[in-house]
Design an enzyme around this catalytic site. Structure first.
Site, PDB file in Angstrom:
ATOM      1  CE1 TYR A  68      -8.892   8.679   4.741  1.00 37.29           C
ATOM      2  CE2 TYR A  68      -7.678   9.541   6.618  1.00 37.29           C
ATOM      3  CZ  TYR A  68      -7.842   8.596   5.645  1.00 37.29           C
ATOM      4  OH  TYR A  68      -6.964   7.550   5.546  1.00 37.29           O
ATOM      5  CG  ASN A  89      -7.187   3.444  -4.744  1.00 36.68           C
ATOM      6  OD1 ASN A  89      -7.343   3.111  -5.911  1.00 36.68           O
ATOM      7  ND2 ASN A  89      -6.150   4.166  -4.352  1.00 36.68           N
ATOM      8  CB  CYS A  97      -5.630   5.964  -1.235  1.00 36.42           C
ATOM      9  SG  CYS A  97      -4.783   4.404  -1.388  1.00 36.42           S
ATOM     10  CG  HIS A  98       0.415   7.365  -0.599  1.00 37.69           C
ATOM     11  ND1 HIS A  98       0.170   6.899  -1.879  1.00 37.69           N
ATOM     12  CD2 HIS A  98       1.366   8.325  -0.724  1.00 37.69           C
ATOM     13  CE1 HIS A  98       0.949   7.543  -2.725  1.00 37.69           C
ATOM     14  NE2 HIS A  98       1.670   8.421  -2.055  1.00 37.69           N
ATOM     15  CD  GLU A 123       4.173  10.738  -2.828  1.00 34.69           C
ATOM     16  OE1 GLU A 123       3.362  11.507  -2.239  1.00 34.69           O
ATOM     17  OE2 GLU A 123       3.800   9.837  -3.585  1.00 34.69           O
TER      18      GLU A 123
END
Length: 131
Positions: A68, A89, A97-98, A123
């Site tokens: 952030y 979002n 946003c994750h 991911e």
């Protein structure tokens, strides 16, 4: 519209995506199956600070994260403002946003921290706070 992803339901605002619901669901299924790493859906970003943060999120590649604070520094704002925009979002997962995390922990996610963790693991991203 509701999407199912890794056993979790996630609400997304399909009106912000220029695609038919079937195409959105198909890309989500492909992502979950590992056949897709990014979405190629046209997103209508809000014309405000949330849109600025969403654009920044969209630039984070799969398998990577930003804090952030890092996003806040780029946008010349406060980390809490970035977190609040992430919470607004309308297209989570699709606009990732994750991939924005705390400096030493996952912190907040509209779909819950378990889903955020699962998305990052899927991911291959490092999870802050894990040894």
């Amino acid at each position: 519209m509701q999407i199912q992803l890794f056993g979790h339901e996630q609400e997304i605002d399909a009106s912000a995506i220029d695609a038919e619901p079937a195409a959105i669901h198909e890309q989500v299924r492909e992502y979950e199956a590992g056949a897709r790493t990014a979405f190629d859906l046209e997103i209508e970003f809000p014309d405000d600070f949330t849109g600025d943060v969403m654009r920044a999120m969209s630039e984070i590649r799969p398998g990577e994260t930003r804090t952030y604070g890092e996003v806040a520094a780029d946008l010349e704002t406060a980390p809490i403002a970035v977190g609040q925009a992430c919470g607004r979002n309308p297209t989570p997962v699709i606009v990732p946003c994750h991939r924005i995390v705390g400096a030493d922990s996952l912190t907040g996610y509209a779909g819950g921290l378990a889903l955020k963790r699962r998305l990052l693991e899927h991911e291959g991203a490092a999870i802050p706070g894990d040894s």
